[in-house]
Design a protein around this motif. Sequence first.
Motif, PDB file in Angstrom:
ATOM      1  N   PRO A  58       0.805  -1.234   0.000  1.00 29.22           N
ATOM      2  CA  PRO A  58       0.000   0.000   0.000  1.00 29.22           C
ATOM      3  C   PRO A  58       0.834   1.278   0.000  1.00 29.22           C
ATOM      4  CG  PRO A  58      -0.039  -1.042   2.163  1.00 29.22           C
ATOM      5  CD  PRO A  58       0.641  -2.004   1.242  1.00 29.22           C
ATOM      6  N   LYS A  59       2.137   1.147   0.264  1.00 26.82           N
ATOM      7  CA  LYS A  59       3.002   2.334   0.268  1.00 26.82           C
ATOM      8  C   LYS A  59       3.440   2.715  -1.139  1.00 26.82           C
ATOM      9  CE  LYS A  59       4.780   1.331   4.910  1.00 26.82           C
ATOM     10  NZ  LYS A  59       5.981   1.013   5.712  1.00 26.82           N
ATOM     11  N   ARG A  60       3.292   1.808  -2.067  1.00 25.08           N
ATOM     12  CA  ARG A  60       3.667   2.096  -3.448  1.00 25.08           C
ATOM     13  C   ARG A  60       2.656   3.047  -4.087  1.00 25.08           C
ATOM     14  NH1 ARG A  60       8.653   0.453  -5.734  1.00 25.08           N
ATOM     15  NH2 ARG A  60       9.375  -1.386  -4.609  1.00 25.08           N
ATOM     16  N   PRO A  61       3.084   3.879  -5.041  1.00 25.28           N
ATOM     17  CA  PRO A  61       2.135   4.752  -5.751  1.00 25.28           C
ATOM     18  C   PRO A  61       1.076   3.929  -6.473  1.00 25.28           C
ATOM     19  CG  PRO A  61       4.390   5.448  -6.149  1.00 25.28           C
ATOM     20  CD  PRO A  61       4.479   4.132  -5.435  1.00 25.28           C
ATOM     21  N   LEU A  62      -0.112   4.504  -6.596  1.00 27.64           N
ATOM     22  CA  LEU A  62      -1.241   3.797  -7.179  1.00 27.64           C
ATOM     23  C   LEU A  62      -0.927   3.267  -8.570  1.00 27.64           C
ATOM     24  CD1 LEU A  62      -4.231   2.979  -7.129  1.00 27.64           C
ATOM     25  CD2 LEU A  62      -4.805   5.279  -7.912  1.00 27.64           C
ATOM     26  N   ASN A  63      -0.353   4.087  -9.433  1.00 30.29           N
ATOM     27  CA  ASN A  63      -0.086   3.656 -10.808  1.00 30.29           C
ATOM     28  C   ASN A  63       0.957   2.545 -10.863  1.00 30.29           C
ATOM     29  OD1 ASN A  63      -1.940   5.363 -12.003  1.00 30.29           O
ATOM     30  ND2 ASN A  63      -0.483   7.058 -12.189  1.00 30.29           N
ATOM     31  N   VAL A  64       1.883   2.548  -9.913  1.00 29.94           N
ATOM     32  CA  VAL A  64       2.882   1.487  -9.858  1.00 29.94           C
ATOM     33  C   VAL A  64       2.225   0.162  -9.501  1.00 29.94           C
ATOM     34  CG1 VAL A  64       4.911   0.641  -8.600  1.00 29.94           C
ATOM     35  CG2 VAL A  64       4.783   3.037  -9.301  1.00 29.94           C
ATOM     36  N   ARG A  65       1.312   0.198  -8.559  1.00 32.47           N
ATOM     37  CA  ARG A  65       0.610  -1.023  -8.141  1.00 32.47           C
ATOM     38  C   ARG A  65      -0.239  -1.573  -9.292  1.00 32.47           C
ATOM     39  NH1 ARG A  65      -2.321  -0.231  -2.457  1.00 32.47           N
ATOM     40  NH2 ARG A  65      -2.107  -2.518  -2.417  1.00 32.47           N
ATOM     41  N   ILE A  66      -0.947  -0.669  -9.975  1.00 42.51           N
ATOM     42  CA  ILE A  66      -1.786  -1.099 -11.093  1.00 42.51           C
ATOM     43  C   ILE A  66      -0.940  -1.729 -12.194  1.00 42.51           C
ATOM     44  CG2 ILE A  66      -3.328  -0.308 -12.932  1.00 42.51           C
ATOM     45  CD1 ILE A  66      -4.276   1.894 -11.004  1.00 42.51           C
ATOM     46  N   LYS A  67       0.159  -1.068 -12.550  1.00 40.61           N
ATOM     47  CA  LYS A  67       1.030  -1.550 -13.629  1.00 40.61           C
ATOM     48  C   LYS A  67       1.643  -2.906 -13.274  1.00 40.61           C
ATOM     49  CE  LYS A  67       4.969  -0.112 -16.491  1.00 40.61           C
ATOM     50  NZ  LYS A  67       5.978   0.970 -16.724  1.00 40.61           N
ATOM     51  N   ASP A  68       2.057  -3.046 -12.016  1.00 43.04           N
ATOM     52  CA  ASP A  68       2.683  -4.293 -11.587  1.00 43.04           C
ATOM     53  C   ASP A  68       1.698  -5.457 -11.643  1.00 43.04           C
ATOM     54  OD1 ASP A  68       4.925  -5.774 -10.207  1.00 43.04           O
ATOM     55  OD2 ASP A  68       3.342  -5.999  -8.707  1.00 43.04           O
ATOM     56  N   LEU A  69       0.484  -5.220 -11.176  1.00 46.76           N
ATOM     57  CA  LEU A  69      -0.508  -6.291 -11.179  1.00 46.76           C
ATOM     58  C   LEU A  69      -0.947  -6.633 -12.592  1.00 46.76           C
ATOM     59  CD1 LEU A  69      -2.380  -8.286  -9.844  1.00 46.76           C
ATOM     60  CD2 LEU A  69      -3.948  -6.415  -9.296  1.00 46.76           C
ATOM     61  N   LEU A  70      -1.155  -5.615 -13.407  1.00 45.91           N
ATOM     62  CA  LEU A  70      -1.649  -5.848 -14.764  1.00 45.91           C
ATOM     63  C   LEU A  70      -0.681  -6.707 -15.570  1.00 45.91           C
ATOM     64  CD1 LEU A  70      -4.092  -5.062 -16.540  1.00 45.91           C
ATOM     65  CD2 LEU A  70      -2.712  -3.175 -17.421  1.00 45.91           C
ATOM     66  N   LYS A  71       0.618  -6.476 -15.393  1.00 46.91           N
ATOM     67  CA  LYS A  71       1.602  -7.230 -16.185  1.00 46.91           C
ATOM     68  C   LYS A  71       1.688  -8.689 -15.741  1.00 46.91           C
ATOM     69  CE  LYS A  71       5.824  -6.272 -13.519  1.00 46.91           C
ATOM     70  NZ  LYS A  71       7.125  -5.559 -13.507  1.00 46.91           N
ATOM     71  N   ARG A  72       1.217  -8.980 -14.533  1.00 44.77           N
ATOM     72  CA  ARG A  72       1.242 -10.355 -14.031  1.00 44.77           C
ATOM     73  C   ARG A  72       0.019 -11.163 -14.462  1.00 44.77           C
ATOM     74  NH1 ARG A  72       4.956 -10.629  -9.661  1.00 44.77           N
ATOM     75  NH2 ARG A  72       5.671  -8.570  -9.011  1.00 44.77           N
ATOM     76  N   MET A  73      -1.018 -10.484 -14.983  1.00 45.64           N
ATOM     77  CA  MET A  73      -2.300 -11.132 -15.242  1.00 45.64           C
ATOM     78  C   MET A  73      -2.344 -11.799 -16.611  1.00 45.64           C
ATOM     79  SD  MET A  73      -4.817  -8.178 -13.672  1.00 45.64           S
ATOM     80  CE  MET A  73      -6.330  -9.123 -13.902  1.00 45.64           C
ATOM     81  N   THR A  74      -2.932 -12.991 -16.647  1.00 47.82           N
ATOM     82  CA  THR A  74      -3.199 -13.663 -17.917  1.00 47.82           C
ATOM     83  C   THR A  74      -4.442 -13.050 -18.554  1.00 47.82           C
ATOM     84  OG1 THR A  74      -4.654 -15.309 -16.910  1.00 47.82           O
ATOM     85  CG2 THR A  74      -2.280 -15.812 -16.959  1.00 47.82           C
ATOM     86  N   LEU A  75      -4.685 -13.400 -19.810  1.00 44.83           N
ATOM     87  CA  LEU A  75      -5.886 -12.911 -20.480  1.00 44.83           C
ATOM     88  C   LEU A  75      -7.136 -13.380 -19.747  1.00 44.83           C
ATOM     89  CD1 LEU A  75      -7.325 -11.527 -22.861  1.00 44.83           C
ATOM     90  CD2 LEU A  75      -7.135 -13.695 -24.125  1.00 44.83           C
TER      91      LEU A  75
END
Length: 592
Positions: A31-48
């Motif tokens: 939760p200490k990470r910036p919002l856009n960093v968290r979104i980008k990190d999770l999105l790149k880990r997700m399968t279709l």
Amino acid sequence: MGAISTPLVLVLLFCCLVSVSQAEYLKYKDPKRPLNVRIKDLLKRMTLEEKIGQMVQIERSVATPQVMKKYFIGSVLSGGGSVPETNASAETWIQMVNGIQNGSLSTRLGIPMIYGIDAVHGHNNVYKATIFPHNVGLGVTRDPVLIKKIGDATALEVRATGIQYVFAPCIAVCRDPRWGRCYESYSEDPKIVQAMTEIIPGLQGDISDNSRKGVPFVAGKNKVAACAKHYVGDGGTTKGINENNTVVSYNGLLRIHMPAYHDSIVKGVSTVMVSYSSWNGQKMHANHFLVTDYLKNKLKFRIMVPFNFTEFIDVLTYQVKNNIIPVSRIDDAVRRILRVKFVMGLFENPHADISLVNQLGSEEHRQLAREAVRKSLVLLKNGKSAEKPLLPLPKKAAKILVAGSHADNLGYQCGGWTITWQGGGGNNLTVGTTILDAVKQAIDPATKVVYNENPDSNFVKSNNFSYAIVTVGEHPYAETFGDSLNLTISEPGPSTITNVCGSIQCVVVLITGRPVVIQPYLSKIDALVAAWLPGTEGQGVTDLLFGDYGFTGKLARTWFKTVDQLPMNVGDKYYDPLFPFGFGLSTNTTRY
């Protein structure tokens, strides 16, 4: 069992440290990470498959933990009347929501689901919740401070059941009362609807002044994500036909139907629901200009547009894999969904807070609803001459008559979207105070109250009543089931008015979701009150009838003479109403 060797212990310890170290580098969970960093990190880990699952919203009845895990479902909803069990307690709701949530958290990435429900006049699906007046009444108040308090109370009651997301507010500008959803609209006047968007910071919390426009905001575990609906022009359809075609110029659309969306986005509304209606023949869901170019790009709206589709996973997957739909569009939608979930704090607090259960139907909230009822009533007539007003009524009288199909019917009093989608009749639907019970509580103990739902004139004339309170109106309805071309009072309402008001002094209280045909009976009526759909707190009506408070409400809708005049709104060239927009008589309080 033999002793474990030192080298083996060291290897196991090393493996554990590596595992912990890897977990620490999941940026999206920090939760200490910036919002856009968290979104980008999770999105790149997700399968279709995981991305498409986040775009799916399924009904509670099919949302088992197994389904949530298998299909990576992102959202669940309760449709109107969809409950875990009849008269379910807050604890039962929480148990259900947490069970579904556990299914989501057991997935590979542990993305929490968000649970949505229609809370359009309080937490209206839930037994014992405070049912506030419908928006048609709240618009009369012209009181944004009150509306914000109602949003705050609603958020607490929704959170009391473990739910984090509401499909409210409806910010439609109803331009034709023949529309079955007109009671969900605050007014025919876009300025009043704009003012009423103050319910959004009530639901979500106050957004800071330096926040970026279009970014969703939810203040914490006592608040919920809101949804402005239905984008855009749903209140302007031809003849008020639900989900039909709104014929209006682009400038007219911007002037009448768009302003409240601008205000909602500025206030950080989390989601926007696109309308099933059309604008000048084009379905809103297919309107790239209004949804993408205007809503997303011009208004800078960042967040998701919720979908209620449950069986499109296979089709969407096929279309992406065959390059019919680009992955970039999927990523855009998922990015918006994840943004809302991160902003809400769902990753840190995915489960319900059991400490809020006592907020459901609390006395404080019921008193707030009672205040809202008082401020939403409009006095349309008071005495057959101005010199002889009937209201306020004396509390002390020998004998009074209470009549009408809506006088002792909590379901009718609350209207549609109450416990079930269409609402219902009777007094077992939920907990509250009918107008009849409110009368009995308000009058002097020596006054005899006689209740007769539909008396004949002989009964009325032979009983020597001091006066009568007649409560009639529409039966509950929702959406298309409420579309009406005649807008008449439900039977036997007209005959009750004639039998009672033709015999003794009477005040007629109308329980309706919109203006209805009343002109043919007006000459018989001594006093006339538009009470709209007041909800569970019937004492708010009697507070005004008996003078504990004075009438202050002014019409937020034009009251027509005949349906042939419709649509007719304030500012029209040919404007000849029975009661004009802004009309409302006042009375003095007798409380002191």
